[in-house]
Each structure stands twice: as C-alpha cells, then as structure tokens.
Design a protein around this motif. Sequence first.
Motif, PDB file in Angstrom:
ATOM      1  N   PRO A   1      -9.064 127.139  17.986  1.00 22.42           N
ATOM      2  CA  PRO A   1      -9.638 125.708  17.892  1.00 22.42           C
ATOM      3  C   PRO A   1      -9.488 124.946  16.710  1.00 22.42           C
ATOM      4  CG  PRO A   1     -11.021 127.806  18.503  1.00 22.42           C
ATOM      5  CD  PRO A   1      -9.614 128.086  17.716  1.00 22.42           C
ATOM      6  N   GLY A   2      -9.163 124.575  15.444  1.00 13.55           N
ATOM      7  CA  GLY A   2      -8.600 124.087  14.831  1.00 13.55           C
ATOM      8  C   GLY A   2      -7.892 122.835  15.802  1.00 13.55           C
ATOM      9  N   ARG A   3      -6.490 123.778  15.638  1.00 13.29           N
ATOM     10  CA  ARG A   3      -4.975 122.459  16.209  1.00 13.29           C
ATOM     11  C   ARG A   3      -5.700 122.075  17.560  1.00 13.29           C
ATOM     12  NH1 ARG A   3      -1.175 127.189  17.509  1.00 13.29           N
ATOM     13  NH2 ARG A   3      -1.831 127.791  14.782  1.00 13.29           N
ATOM     14  N   ILE A   4      -6.537 122.609  18.704  1.00  7.36           N
ATOM     15  CA  ILE A   4      -6.789 122.363  19.722  1.00  7.36           C
ATOM     16  C   ILE A   4      -7.679 120.495  19.465  1.00  7.36           C
ATOM     17  CG2 ILE A   4      -8.158 121.807  21.642  1.00  7.36           C
ATOM     18  CD1 ILE A   4      -8.209 124.840  21.752  1.00  7.36           C
ATOM     19  N   ARG A   5      -8.311 120.642  18.250  1.00  9.80           N
ATOM     20  CA  ARG A   5      -9.361 119.746  17.866  1.00  9.80           C
ATOM     21  C   ARG A   5      -8.187 118.429  17.163  1.00  9.80           C
ATOM     22  NH1 ARG A   5     -13.032 123.734  16.309  1.00  9.80           N
ATOM     23  NH2 ARG A   5     -15.370 123.557  17.185  1.00  9.80           N
ATOM     24  N   LEU A   6      -7.474 119.368  16.446  1.00  7.99           N
ATOM     25  CA  LEU A   6      -6.445 118.073  15.569  1.00  7.99           C
ATOM     26  C   LEU A   6      -5.980 117.159  16.868  1.00  7.99           C
ATOM     27  CD1 LEU A   6      -5.697 119.672  12.699  1.00  7.99           C
ATOM     28  CD2 LEU A   6      -6.912 117.854  12.615  1.00  7.99           C
ATOM     29  N   ILE A   7      -4.951 117.789  18.222  1.00  6.04           N
ATOM     30  CA  ILE A   7      -4.561 117.437  19.098  1.00  6.04           C
ATOM     31  C   ILE A   7      -5.268 116.584  19.507  1.00  6.04           C
ATOM     32  CG2 ILE A   7      -3.432 118.632  21.356  1.00  6.04           C
ATOM     33  CD1 ILE A   7      -1.934 121.123  19.808  1.00  6.04           C
ATOM     34  N   VAL A   8      -5.947 117.730  20.211  1.00  9.11           N
ATOM     35  CA  VAL A   8      -7.325 115.901  20.536  1.00  9.11           C
ATOM     36  C   VAL A   8      -7.946 114.640  19.706  1.00  9.11           C
ATOM     37  CG1 VAL A   8     -10.101 115.694  21.661  1.00  9.11           C
ATOM     38  CG2 VAL A   8      -8.636 117.446  22.292  1.00  9.11           C
ATOM     39  N   ALA A   9      -7.987 114.852  18.868  1.00 13.35           N
ATOM     40  CA  ALA A   9      -8.017 113.677  18.180  1.00 13.35           C
ATOM     41  C   ALA A   9      -6.542 112.914  18.402  1.00 13.35           C
ATOM     42  CB  ALA A   9      -8.039 114.309  16.131  1.00 13.35           C
ATOM     43  N   VAL A  10      -5.518 113.240  17.622  1.00 11.77           N
ATOM     44  CA  VAL A  10      -4.675 112.587  18.091  1.00 11.77           C
ATOM     45  C   VAL A  10      -4.366 111.722  19.156  1.00 11.77           C
ATOM     46  CG1 VAL A  10      -2.033 112.254  18.352  1.00 11.77           C
ATOM     47  CG2 VAL A  10      -3.243 113.899  17.307  1.00 11.77           C
ATOM     48  N   ALA A  11      -4.758 112.435  20.794  1.00 12.21           N
ATOM     49  CA  ALA A  11      -5.102 111.168  21.414  1.00 12.21           C
ATOM     50  C   ALA A  11      -6.049 110.792  21.999  1.00 12.21           C
ATOM     51  CB  ALA A  11      -5.213 112.437  23.107  1.00 12.21           C
ATOM     52  N   VAL A  12      -7.014 110.832  21.223  1.00 10.83           N
ATOM     53  CA  VAL A  12      -7.933 109.606  20.780  1.00 10.83           C
ATOM     54  C   VAL A  12      -7.386 108.583  20.320  1.00 10.83           C
ATOM     55  CG1 VAL A  12     -10.464 109.515  19.877  1.00 10.83           C
ATOM     56  CG2 VAL A  12      -9.685 111.242  21.464  1.00 10.83           C
ATOM     57  N   THR A  13      -6.865 109.113  19.146  1.00 12.63           N
ATOM     58  CA  THR A  13      -6.421 107.600  18.065  1.00 12.63           C
ATOM     59  C   THR A  13      -5.641 106.721  18.866  1.00 12.63           C
ATOM     60  OG1 THR A  13      -6.444 109.338  16.373  1.00 12.63           O
ATOM     61  CG2 THR A  13      -4.819 106.773  16.069  1.00 12.63           C
ATOM     62  N   LEU A  14      -4.511 107.516  20.331  1.00 14.56           N
ATOM     63  CA  LEU A  14      -3.949 107.333  20.338  1.00 14.56           C
ATOM     64  C   LEU A  14      -4.399 106.074  21.685  1.00 14.56           C
ATOM     65  CD1 LEU A  14      -0.465 109.321  21.279  1.00 14.56           C
ATOM     66  CD2 LEU A  14      -0.863 107.643  19.394  1.00 14.56           C
ATOM     67  N   LEU A  15      -4.902 106.953  22.263  1.00 15.45           N
ATOM     68  CA  LEU A  15      -5.666 105.765  23.331  1.00 15.45           C
ATOM     69  C   LEU A  15      -7.574 104.574  23.089  1.00 15.45           C
ATOM     70  CD1 LEU A  15      -7.364 109.027  25.538  1.00 15.45           C
ATOM     71  CD2 LEU A  15      -5.245 107.059  26.163  1.00 15.45           C
TER      72      LEU A  15
END
Length: 362
Positions: free
Chosen positions: A257-271
């Motif tokens: 779960p923690g890794r998923i949230r961090l990866i998603v946060a990277v995608a949100v940052t780019l977008l």
Amino acid sequence: MLVAQEGRVREAGTEPPIPGSARLHRPTLWAAAALVLLLAALTVLSLLIGSGSNPMARAWDFLTGDPAARADAQIRLAVMDVRLPRTLAGLLVGIALGAAGCLLQAVTRNPLAETGLLGVNSGAALGVVIGLTYFGVTSAYGVLVWALVGGMAASAVVLLLAASGRAAGSPLRLVLAGSALGATFHGATSYVLLGTQSTFDTYRYWTIGSLAGIDTKDTYPLIPLIVIGLLIAFGCVRPLSALALGDDSARSLGHHPGRIRLIVAVAVTLLAGSAVALAGPIAFLGLLAPYAARMVTGPRMAGQLVLSGLVGACVMIAADLLARVVIRPWETPVSVLLAFIGGPLLIWIARSQRMSTAGANG
C-alpha cells in the motif's frame, strides 16, 4: 485458509480477480464513445469561435480548405496562432487534471480530495514568484518553466515527508504533509509579493487561471510529462483496485500500500504540475471529473480513469468557449467560470446521499 487458497491460485499461474480492476463494462464504453464525440464537437467549436469579431463561417471555410480563407492572414492568425494553441492546451489540462483527481481520490479513498492536496498549486505559485523576483523572468515560457519546477519540487518534499516515519505512505500522512507544506509555501509567496509590485502584477495574471495567450511551443515540452503520468496511472489500475478493498486485503493480494501511494503521488505530480504550469491553478475540475465518472463506472478503476480524463477535457474546452463569449470582446478567466459552476456543485455533492457509495471505494 485465505493464504492457502491464494498460494494454490498463484501456483496455477493466475491471480484472484479484483472487483472493478481493469475491465471496461458496456455503460462505460458507451459513455466514453459519447464523450469522445462531444469532445470532437467542442474542439471544432473551439477553433471556430473566438472573442473577436471574425465570423464562424469564415473560420469554417479556413478549416475546410477554402482558398480565399486560406489566403486571409487575419483568419489564419486567429485560427492557427490563437485558437489552436489554447484548444490543445485545454485538452491537455483537462485530461491531466481529470486523471490526477481520479488517482488522488482513489489513493486517499476520499471522494472530495483534489490535486492541490500534494502542494502542487502552492509550490508552482512560489516557483513563479521566485523566478519573477530573483531571476528576472519576463517571458510566458519562463513563467511556465518556473511554475513546473516549483510544483514538482513542492510535491517531492511532500512525498519525502509522507514516506518517512512509522506511518510512511498512509493517506492521512500524505494529506497532512501536503496541507502543511502548502500553507508554508503560500506564506512564503505572500512575503515575497509584499515588496515587489511588478512581480505581483505578473503573478496576478498567472494565478487567476486562464488559457488565453498560450503559445503552441509552451505545450510541446509538457506533452511527454503528461503521457508519462498517464502511463503510470494506467499501470496502477490493478493495485489501486486492490487498495480500494483495504490495506490488509491489498497486502494479501501481493501489493504494498505505501509503495502504491507514493507511485500514484508521482503520477499526480506529473499530471497536475504540468496542468498548473500551463494554465495556472484551476480549481474544482480535478474534483468534479472523477465524481461524474464514478456515477457511470462505479468502482471500476480503469473506467474511472478513462472517463475522468474525457470529462475533464470536455469541461475545460466548454468553459474556455464560454470564457470567450460571456463578456465579448473581453474574456473571462476560465477558472472563474469553473468556480461559479464548481462551488454549487460541490455543495450538492457534499449533501448527496450517494457520495459515500460513489466515493473512491466505489
């Protein structure tokens, strides 16, 4: 029992199905097709309608290849140099904010989450102010670069804070870190602005949120960032669907779960960072597009992403069209129109009894 069953399933070379993970059901496909047609129509209208006095018929002749219209320098300027760049920017900003909002609501399991939670907006604002005040930025492209750098840097700091400590990667920690850093950056921005009138004048134009004056060359550098963000987003469809069942269920299915949230946060940052850099802070779109998508898709994460991007693009282009004609020959900032629409709609969403069932958990 559950662990033993999962072991037998994985030995057989398959994984247990996750409800609503990656399939597009028929209502979603029909809705996507309808939105694509609507988006095509809005795109054509965006090329035909402007805030000036050029007639739509003349712009239509230009688009259909009429020789006389093609030879008209004024029509060419209006369509190719003014309307086409802002239409492309509207498409990119709408898709990026819609997808980013969908990701953030899913990963925090909060149907009222929006892209400003990661500090992207406040970081971009601080970046713009620093570039204008201390580095003598004067061009629109320079403002775009500093906004992108500021948004990315702010989000990176938020991610580092959220990834540290015993509760690393939790949605609450992510939101708290984003809110705290956002307030800090906002204070720093206000402090710098107090002593520089010229910076405030330029910053005021950027922060109001508009697609006016965007050049095609401003959009090209951001396309790869948005594409990378979307690729990461669709790569997270299955983990996010598992995460919607709860952290324990996600772990039992082999996800972190923690890794998923961090990866998603990277995608949100780019977008979100790309969208904010291009058009300034645009409120409500990242909140409303995912909500509208979930009314059709339910908990299906792939469908939510697709429809959120399409809804975001349609709303952005439609709002920009209204911005050109509401007080013609002047323009209304697109963020103002979205705020007029989004404020009452947000109140309706908050009062709706379907909010909990249409939330990020599906």
